[in-house]
Scaffold this active site. Structure first.
Site, PDB file in Angstrom:
ATOM      1  N   LYS A  80      15.624  31.265  59.975  1.00 30.84           N
ATOM      2  CA  LYS A  80      16.997  31.597  59.599  1.00 30.84           C
ATOM      3  C   LYS A  80      17.199  31.281  58.133  1.00 30.84           C
ATOM      4  O   LYS A  80      16.554  30.363  57.605  1.00 30.84           O
ATOM      5  CB  LYS A  80      17.981  30.741  60.423  1.00 30.84           C
ATOM      6  CG  LYS A  80      19.369  31.317  60.478  1.00 30.84           C
ATOM      7  CD  LYS A  80      19.467  32.398  61.527  1.00 30.84           C
ATOM      8  CE  LYS A  80      20.795  33.107  61.493  1.00 30.84           C
ATOM      9  NZ  LYS A  80      20.846  34.222  62.430  1.00 30.84           N
ATOM     10  N   TYR A 183      32.155  47.270  74.050  1.00 33.60           N
ATOM     11  CA  TYR A 183      32.558  48.678  74.113  1.00 33.60           C
ATOM     12  C   TYR A 183      31.421  49.543  74.698  1.00 33.60           C
ATOM     13  O   TYR A 183      31.634  50.334  75.619  1.00 33.60           O
ATOM     14  CB  TYR A 183      32.925  49.136  72.696  1.00 33.60           C
ATOM     15  CG  TYR A 183      32.988  50.624  72.491  1.00 33.60           C
ATOM     16  CD1 TYR A 183      34.085  51.362  72.937  1.00 33.60           C
ATOM     17  CD2 TYR A 183      31.959  51.293  71.828  1.00 33.60           C
ATOM     18  CE1 TYR A 183      34.150  52.733  72.743  1.00 33.60           C
ATOM     19  CE2 TYR A 183      32.018  52.661  71.624  1.00 33.60           C
ATOM     20  CZ  TYR A 183      33.114  53.389  72.080  1.00 33.60           C
ATOM     21  OH  TYR A 183      33.168  54.737  71.896  1.00 33.60           O
TER      22      TYR A 183
END
Ligand code: NAD
Length: 356
Positions: A80, A183
């Site tokens: 990261k 969605y």
């Protein structure tokens, strides 16, 4: 925090600080484990209150990426980058090209991508200085539909484990959050003829969009989503939503959604869910579709191949559920066992010298 003690305790390999005097770029890259392959993880830009917060976030997120990649069956390690700064002020071409040069300096041990407050456009600037970047414009595309696809298969695996049948049309669903992933998930559930779908949202624009495009799904107020009498509760919004307050309200026998860090306290709330006889599909396994998709950018990207790999989340979850039962541990703990086993096994496999 003594960083070396922390690194030793959790098996970290490398922690790199960098500062670019031209652009003011201030950042940290952490490489957790590269047993399986190069460390991959996005670049997060955040106005951290102090350096210590940034380092801790970077360390924690890098370790999470090792488990996520390992459990996803990818030949990747965990890494990261965090950049310390105000996204509204610092972002420009030079800033991200400076980042690209530091990524390049790690010579392929670390591959970056977009994350919170960084975009595909920013990664295009990074790419001007290094090839060790994925998630570029015109390559594997928007990861969210692929994450939703993985969640869809993860829900099917969870249904199979609990009911011995994964036919979506027989079950009802409550989806929390219909942004980038929720969605697409609702669309897939509608296409699979789900018996009933409820959704909740706090963004009025998203509610409108859902009402227009998905009239089959019924809107409920945010506070009502937990207690609905449904088969599957699918958290696709925020982290830490599975906690002392919400878990007792949940009537669904399955919790399976995209939300990262959904368990407020991994150990305590993982066990609390288990004790209530609810099946929890661990977040970092079920939401790995986007990572699997972007991984395919490292080779020639072929969407069908990425989709095939994302479908494997189904079998992987069944294996993890089985470990949880055999060991009598939470599914989250079982997912970590599964990931660590893969890292260890591949490491042992590589113990003999084979010229290539
Ligand atoms: P998003 O921001 O696009 O969508 C989240 C939605 O949840 C938003 O529409 C927001 O209005 C809504 N929301 C926030 N609080 C709510 C509440 N209390 N009740 C109801 N709705 C609420 O984010 P996303 O990309 O869909 O990601 C959702 C989760 O999945 C995050 O935890 C993210 O880290 C994780 N995730 C996403 C991806 C991906 O590919 N996008 C990959 C892995 C994990």
């Amino acid at each position: 925090m003594n960083k070396f003690d922390y690194m030793e305790k959790h098996g970290y390999e490398q922690l790199v600080y960098f500062f670019d005097k031209t652009t003011g770029l201030k950042g940290i890259t952490c490489i957790h484990n590269t047993t399986l392959g190069p460390a991959l993880g996005g670049t997060r830009l955040w106005n951290y209150e102090c350096e210590e917060d940034a380092v801790l976030d970077c360390l924690r997120l890098a370790r999470g990426m090792s488990y996520k990649a390992a459990a996803a069956g990818l030949n990747l390690g965990g890494g990261k980058t965090v950049l310390i700064g105000d996204a509204a002020k610092v972002k420009n071409e030079a800033y991200f090209r400076a980042l690209g040069r530091y990524v390049q300096s790690l010579n392929g041990r670390y591959i970056t991508a977009e994350d919170v407050n960084t975009s595909t456009k920013d990664m295009d600037y990074v790419h001007m200085e290094t090839n060790h970047v994925v998630g570029l414009e015109g390559k594997s595309g928007n990861p969210s539909p692929m994450t939703a696809l993985g969640v869809f298969h993860g829900i099917r695996a969870s249904l199979m484990h609990v009911h011995g049948n994964d036919d979506i049309s027989k079950y009802s669903f409550a989806v929390q959050g219909t942004g980038q992933t929720g969605y697409y998930l609702v669309k897939m559930l509608i296409e699979a003829k789900a018996k009933k779908i409820y959704f909740t949202e706090i963004n009025p624009k998203h509610i409108e969009k859902m009402k227009k495009e998905c009239p089959e799904a019924e809107y409920v107020k945010p506070e009502l989503i937990y207690g609905l009498d449904v088969d599957v509760f699918s958290p696709c919004a925020l982290g830490a939503i599975l906690n002392d307050d919400t878990i007792p309200q949940i009537k669904a026998k399955i919790i399976a959604g995209s939300a990262n860090n959904a368990l407020q306290d991994e150990e305590k709330h993982g066990m609390m869910i288990k004790d209530r006889n609810i099946l929890y599909a661990p977040d970092f396994v079920i939401n790995a579709g986007g990572l699997i998709n972007v991984y395919h950018e490292l080779f020639t990207y072929v969407k069908e191949r990425a989709v095939r790999d994302i479908e494997k989340i189904y079998d992987r979850l069944l294996e993890i559920f089985s470990i949880a039962e055999t060991e009598n541990i939470s599914t989250h703990a079982a997912a970590k066992v599964f990931a660590k086993n893969r890292i260890e096994t591949i490491n042992n496999l590589h113990s003999n010298y084979i010229p290539r």
